[in-house]
Every structure is written in C-alpha cells, then in structure tokens.
Design a protein around this motif. Structure first.
Motif, short mmCIF file in Angstrom:
data_model
loop_
_atom_site.label_atom_id
_atom_site.label_comp_id
_atom_site.label_asym_id
_atom_site.label_seq_id
_atom_site.Cartn_x
_atom_site.Cartn_y
_atom_site.Cartn_z
N GLU A 141 0.82 5.35 0.63
CA GLU A 141 0.08 6.44 1.26
C GLU A 141 0.79 7.74 0.94
O GLU A 141 2.00 7.85 1.14
CB GLU A 141 0.03 6.22 2.77
N GLU A 150 0.84 -1.20 0.00
CA GLU A 150 0.00 0.00 0.00
C GLU A 150 0.87 1.24 0.00
O GLU A 150 1.88 1.30 0.71
CB GLU A 150 -0.91 0.02 1.22
N THR A 183 2.04 11.14 1.81
CA THR A 183 2.32 11.82 3.08
C THR A 183 2.81 13.24 2.88
O THR A 183 3.04 13.95 3.85
CB THR A 183 3.35 11.02 3.90
#
Length: 118
Positions: A88, A86, A90
């Motif tokens: 993400e 995964e 940021t």
C-alpha cells in the motif's frame, strides 16, 4: 526477493512476457504479471490465458514458487494462493506491506518465518 534467494542477475519485468522464471537451487521462482489481462474476463477465458503461458505446469511443480503481480485478475490463482503480500502506498517513498496466510501451508510458512526472526 530474488536477490535474497540468491539470484544476482538481471530481473526484467514480465509485463509483456507475462512470465519470467528463475532457477534458484532447490526451487524455481516464477514471476507472473497479470496486469495486461482484463479484469472482467470470464473465468473460462482466464483459465485459458493461464494455461497458454504454462501456469498450470508451474503449479504442478512441488519446488516452484509463483510470485504474481495483479493476482486479482485471476480468480484461479487467488483461490490457490498460500500467502498474499499486499503493498500500500502511504507516502511519496513509503509503503505498508501486509502479509496474510490464505491456506494452512501459508500459515505454517509464516509461522516458521516468525519463529526464525524471534
């Protein structure tokens, strides 16, 4: 990932074709993008869509790795997942990557990778 596995050619997005495959020596990497499949479609319809693009044939190949974008749009593929990666967001140019085993095969694979990098 493809470059790391030895591929030096062009890597088109499978957003419109849904699937691209690459012969890489002993393995074939199958890049699937399920973005265009509706999230809320019934499991039977999902299975039909995957069968139509040949996913079940690739799943039957012992030397095929399936790399799936938007895997949540197919319960069938999530259930068969060995390793979930995964990303993400940021920051503007920063990402956090999480790698989680989802099967004994995935756990063994990640264990072997950790042993090699130590």
């Amino acid at each position: 990932m493809l470059e790391g596995l030895g591929h030096s050619g062009r890597v088109p997005s499978p957003t419109y074709t849904l699937l691209e495959h690459y012969a890489l020596g002993d393995i074939t990497l199958v890049h699937i993008d399920l973005y265009r499949l509706p999230e809320d479609q019934a499991a039977a319809r999902q299975a039909f869509e995957l069968e139509a693009i040949g996913v079940n044939d690739w799943l039957a190949q012992p030397d095929a790795w399936l790399l799936v974008e938007w895997p949540g749009r197919s319960e069938q593929l999530v259930e068969r997942c060995d390793v979930l990666v995964e990303f993400e967001i940021t920051g503007a140019t920063e990402r956090r990557i999480s790698i989680t085993p989802h099967s004994p095969v995935g756990a063994a694979l990640l264990s072997n990778i950790g042993a090699r990098s130590a």
